[in-house]
Design a protein around this motif. Structure first.
Motif, PDB file in Angstrom:
ATOM      1  N   GLY A 185       7.405 -18.696  18.023  1.00 37.94           N
ATOM      2  CA  GLY A 185       7.971 -17.841  19.066  1.00 37.94           C
ATOM      3  C   GLY A 185       6.948 -17.108  19.894  1.00 37.94           C
ATOM      4  O   GLY A 185       7.293 -16.180  20.627  1.00 37.94           O
ATOM      5  N   SER A 186       5.683 -17.514  19.807  1.00 42.60           N
ATOM      6  CA  SER A 186       4.626 -16.795  20.522  1.00 42.60           C
ATOM      7  C   SER A 186       3.928 -17.687  21.537  1.00 42.60           C
ATOM      8  O   SER A 186       4.065 -18.907  21.520  1.00 42.60           O
ATOM      9  N   ASP A 187       3.148 -17.042  22.394  1.00 42.75           N
ATOM     10  CA  ASP A 187       2.275 -17.744  23.329  1.00 42.75           C
ATOM     11  C   ASP A 187       0.824 -17.647  22.884  1.00 42.75           C
ATOM     12  O   ASP A 187       0.033 -18.552  23.120  1.00 42.75           O
ATOM     13  N   VAL A 188       0.484 -16.531  22.247  1.00 44.16           N
ATOM     14  CA  VAL A 188      -0.907 -16.281  21.855  1.00 44.16           C
ATOM     15  C   VAL A 188      -0.956 -15.418  20.597  1.00 44.16           C
ATOM     16  O   VAL A 188      -0.092 -14.567  20.388  1.00 44.16           O
ATOM     17  N   VAL A 189      -1.968 -15.675  19.779  1.00 47.00           N
ATOM     18  CA  VAL A 189      -2.238 -14.857  18.591  1.00 47.00           C
ATOM     19  C   VAL A 189      -3.490 -14.043  18.880  1.00 47.00           C
ATOM     20  O   VAL A 189      -4.501 -14.589  19.344  1.00 47.00           O
ATOM     21  N   ILE A 190      -3.429 -12.754  18.630  1.00 45.43           N
ATOM     22  CA  ILE A 190      -4.585 -11.877  18.774  1.00 45.43           C
ATOM     23  C   ILE A 190      -5.027 -11.502  17.372  1.00 45.43           C
ATOM     24  O   ILE A 190      -4.290 -10.846  16.636  1.00 45.43           O
ATOM     25  N   ASP A 191      -6.230 -11.949  17.008  1.00 50.40           N
ATOM     26  CA  ASP A 191      -6.711 -11.799  15.629  1.00 50.40           C
ATOM     27  C   ASP A 191      -7.699 -10.660  15.485  1.00 50.40           C
ATOM     28  O   ASP A 191      -8.825 -10.732  15.979  1.00 50.40           O
TER      29      ASP A 191
ATOM     30  N   LYS B 286      -0.483 -25.387  18.602  1.00 54.12           N
ATOM     31  CA  LYS B 286      -0.879 -25.417  20.018  1.00 54.12           C
ATOM     32  C   LYS B 286      -0.688 -24.054  20.690  1.00 54.12           C
ATOM     33  O   LYS B 286      -0.092 -23.939  21.759  1.00 54.12           O
ATOM     34  N   LYS B 287      -1.220 -23.023  20.041  1.00 53.62           N
ATOM     35  CA  LYS B 287      -1.134 -21.657  20.554  1.00 53.62           C
ATOM     36  C   LYS B 287      -2.530 -21.144  20.872  1.00 53.62           C
ATOM     37  O   LYS B 287      -3.496 -21.432  20.157  1.00 53.62           O
ATOM     38  N   ALA B 288      -2.646 -20.372  21.929  1.00 51.89           N
ATOM     39  CA  ALA B 288      -3.917 -19.750  22.289  1.00 51.89           C
ATOM     40  C   ALA B 288      -4.259 -18.664  21.276  1.00 51.89           C
ATOM     41  O   ALA B 288      -3.377 -18.123  20.601  1.00 51.89           O
ATOM     42  N   ILE B 289      -5.560 -18.347  21.201  1.00 53.36           N
ATOM     43  CA  ILE B 289      -6.002 -17.290  20.278  1.00 53.36           C
ATOM     44  C   ILE B 289      -7.080 -16.436  20.933  1.00 53.36           C
ATOM     45  O   ILE B 289      -7.931 -16.932  21.675  1.00 53.36           O
ATOM     46  N   VAL B 290      -6.998 -15.145  20.657  1.00 58.89           N
ATOM     47  CA  VAL B 290      -8.035 -14.188  21.023  1.00 58.89           C
ATOM     48  C   VAL B 290      -8.565 -13.642  19.709  1.00 58.89           C
ATOM     49  O   VAL B 290      -7.797 -13.138  18.886  1.00 58.89           O
ATOM     50  N   ILE B 291      -9.883 -13.761  19.504  1.00 53.40           N
ATOM     51  CA  ILE B 291     -10.485 -13.339  18.236  1.00 53.40           C
ATOM     52  C   ILE B 291     -11.382 -12.134  18.472  1.00 53.40           C
ATOM     53  O   ILE B 291     -12.345 -12.210  19.232  1.00 53.40           O
TER      54      ILE B 291
END
Length: 114
Positions: A45-51, A69-74
């Motif tokens: 249910g997301s577009d991006v994961v912020i880790d 297939k989700k974008a990630i910000v680390i």
């Protein structure tokens, strides 16, 4: 509307992100994940994961993002060379932003000294 999941949501940075996201109408926090929580249960249910979790959790989070297939910000720090390599090898498969420090001042210093 950008739907985000924040990992490490109970930490200082995670709490700051959750609080900040409430101020933006075009951002919706659809998951707050911390130790013991199941990211795979909410990632669809997301577009991006912020880790902003722990360095040893990041490689598995990246793998799940690749699979989904989700974008990630680390923003997590302290990765070993092995973890860095594992993560870097995935950057061609999904959109990825990885910064050792998200401070504007520090990033300006990085830019000025390169």
């Amino acid at each position: 509307m950008t739907r985000i999941i924040i990992t490490g949501s109970k930490g200082r940075m995670g709490q700051a992100l959750v609080s900040c996201a409430k101020r933006f109408r075009d951002i919706q926090v659809v998951g707050q994940i911390d130790q013991g929580d199941d990211l795979s249960a909410v990632i669809a249910g997301s577009d991006v994961v912020i880790d902003f979790s722990l360095h040893d959790a990041t490689p598995a989070i990246v793998e799940l993002c690749v699979k989904s297939k989700k974008a990630i910000v680390i923003g997590t720090t302290g990765h070993s060379d092995s973890e860095k390599s594992q993560i870097t090898n995935r950057k061609s498969q999904i959109p990825m932003v990885w910064a050792s420090n998200f401070s504007t001042g520090v990033n300006t210093l990085f830019w000025l000294t390169r």
